[in-house]
Design an enzyme around this catalytic site. Structure first.
Site, PDB file in Angstrom:
ATOM      1  N   GLU A  41      12.921   0.462 -24.687  1.00  0.00           N
ATOM      2  CA  GLU A  41      14.087   0.457 -25.584  1.00  0.00           C
ATOM      3  C   GLU A  41      15.202   1.230 -24.910  1.00  0.00           C
ATOM      4  O   GLU A  41      15.095   2.426 -24.683  1.00  0.00           O
ATOM      5  CB  GLU A  41      13.710   1.114 -26.925  1.00  0.00           C
ATOM      6  CG  GLU A  41      14.882   1.283 -27.877  1.00  0.00           C
ATOM      7  CD  GLU A  41      14.523   2.118 -29.108  1.00  0.00           C
ATOM      8  OE1 GLU A  41      13.338   2.111 -29.523  1.00  0.00           O
ATOM      9  OE2 GLU A  41      15.411   2.794 -29.638  1.00  0.00           O
ATOM     10  N   ARG A  45      23.695   4.327 -25.795  1.00  0.00           N
ATOM     11  CA  ARG A  45      24.427   5.594 -25.872  1.00  0.00           C
ATOM     12  C   ARG A  45      25.226   5.872 -24.621  1.00  0.00           C
ATOM     13  O   ARG A  45      25.961   6.853 -24.563  1.00  0.00           O
ATOM     14  CB  ARG A  45      23.432   6.749 -26.062  1.00  0.00           C
ATOM     15  CG  ARG A  45      22.900   6.858 -27.451  1.00  0.00           C
ATOM     16  CD  ARG A  45      22.257   8.223 -27.633  1.00  0.00           C
ATOM     17  NE  ARG A  45      20.853   8.103 -27.901  1.00  0.00           N
ATOM     18  CZ  ARG A  45      19.976   9.078 -27.702  1.00  0.00           C
ATOM     19  NH1 ARG A  45      20.355  10.217 -27.187  1.00  0.00           N
ATOM     20  NH2 ARG A  45      18.717   8.888 -27.997  1.00  0.00           N
ATOM     21  N   LYS A 129      11.472   1.826 -38.488  1.00  0.00           N
ATOM     22  CA  LYS A 129      11.523   3.022 -37.654  1.00  0.00           C
ATOM     23  C   LYS A 129      11.636   4.216 -38.602  1.00  0.00           C
ATOM     24  O   LYS A 129      12.404   4.164 -39.571  1.00  0.00           O
ATOM     25  CB  LYS A 129      12.743   2.950 -36.746  1.00  0.00           C
ATOM     26  CG  LYS A 129      13.021   4.243 -35.992  1.00  0.00           C
ATOM     27  CD  LYS A 129      14.112   4.036 -34.949  1.00  0.00           C
ATOM     28  CE  LYS A 129      14.449   5.364 -34.280  1.00  0.00           C
ATOM     29  NZ  LYS A 129      15.146   5.197 -33.014  1.00  0.00           N
TER      30      LYS A 129
HETATM   31  O1  LIG Z   1      19.176   6.698 -30.184  1.00  0.00           O
HETATM   32  C1  LIG Z   1      18.469   6.353 -31.111  1.00  0.00           C
HETATM   33  O2  LIG Z   1      18.592   5.330 -31.749  1.00  0.00           O
HETATM   34  C2  LIG Z   1      17.387   7.186 -31.493  1.00  0.00           C
HETATM   35  O3  LIG Z   1      16.530   6.784 -32.200  1.00  0.00           O
HETATM   36  C3  LIG Z   1      17.285   8.486 -30.964  1.00  0.00           C
HETATM   37  C4  LIG Z   1      16.062   8.498 -30.103  1.00  0.00           C
HETATM   38  O4  LIG Z   1      15.076   7.706 -30.633  1.00  0.00           O
HETATM   39  C5  LIG Z   1      15.575   9.801 -29.988  1.00  0.00           C
HETATM   40  O5  LIG Z   1      16.566  10.638 -29.457  1.00  0.00           O
HETATM   41  C6  LIG Z   1      14.366   9.863 -29.127  1.00  0.00           C
HETATM   42  O6  LIG Z   1      13.789  10.980 -29.530  1.00  0.00           O
HETATM   43  P1  LIG Z   1      13.090  11.978 -28.555  1.00  0.00           P
HETATM   44  O7  LIG Z   1      11.836  11.329 -28.144  1.00  0.00           O
HETATM   45  O8  LIG Z   1      12.901  13.181 -29.420  1.00  0.00           O
HETATM   46  O9  LIG Z   1      14.058  12.236 -27.436  1.00  0.00           O
END
Ligand SMILES: O=C(O)C(=O)C[C@H](O)[C@H](O)COP(=O)(O)O
Length: 208
Positions: A41, A45, A129
């Protein structure tokens, strides 16, 4: 609504990847495949995210590439045009759901409360999600809502790593988790693809 085909039963961990340098996209995808995780995925960003999806879709056909961080309706079609095979949003609005549905792609809409889960069930979704997982109550929250809301299954994401992934994967309403720990920023920066393959290998071996 489109959860079909299922997105939750393919890999134990969906790698959530932030690509700053377009040149890293294909090697990261290949490293994940080599480690036994044929799913990725890409978060929308960074400026090169759509091009990264396009490059992976073209050059690494053995991986299922999706777009994450769909927060504006227009991004759904942009991701689909780039070659994304699934879409993920951190939260859910009517317009976002419609835009994702209009692509015809399977997608995971985000929810963090029981009311949001019920809203999505009313729209026909069964796979959601759960974001941000740890900050929203974590595995304890999901375990608590399974009895009252058994129809919903989740991909929790946010704050999950090797230390707590087992708590989530042992729940009956969790199909897989999402996380960025398979592709650490320093490993990508150092182009340490073997390290990423190793982390993917450990994730692929997790029991569900
Ligand atoms: O950008 C998105 O749509 C998100 O859902 C954020 C990410 O899923 C998280 O930032 C991942 O989380 P971490 O594994 O804690 O780094």
């Amino acid at each position: 609504m489109t959860n079909s085909p299922s997105l939750l039963d393919r890999v134990p961990v969906i790698p959530v990847v932030v690509v700053d340098d377009l040149g890293d996209a294909v090697p990261v995808a290949r490293a994940l495949v080599a480690g036994g995780i044929p799913m990725i995925e890409l978060t929308l960003r960074t400026p090169c995210a759509l091009d990264a999806i396009k490059a992976i879709a073209t050059e690494v056909p053995e991986i299922c590439v999706g777009a994450g961080t769909i927060v504006e309706p227009v991004q759904a079609a942009q991701a689909a045009d780039a070659g994304a095979q699934f879409l993920v949003s951190p939260g859910s609005t009517e317009t976002l759901l419609k835009a994702m549905t209009d692509t015809g792609l399977p997608h995971l809409p985000g929810a963090a409360t029981v009311s949001e889960v019920l809203f999505l069930l009313e729209h026909g979704y069964r796979e959601l999600k759960f974001f941000p997982a740890e900050a929203s109550g974590g595995a304890k929250f999901l375990g608590s809502i399974h009895s009252p809301v058994p129809a919903a299954r989740f991909c929790p994401t946010g704050g999950i790593s090797t230390s707590n992934v087992g708590d989530y994967l042992s729940l009956p309403n969790v199909g897989c988790v999402g996380g960025s720990w398979l592709t650490p920023a320093d490993a990508v920066k150092q182009q340490d693809w073997d390290r990423i393959s190793g982390l993917a290998r450990e994730a692929a071996a997790l029991a569900r």
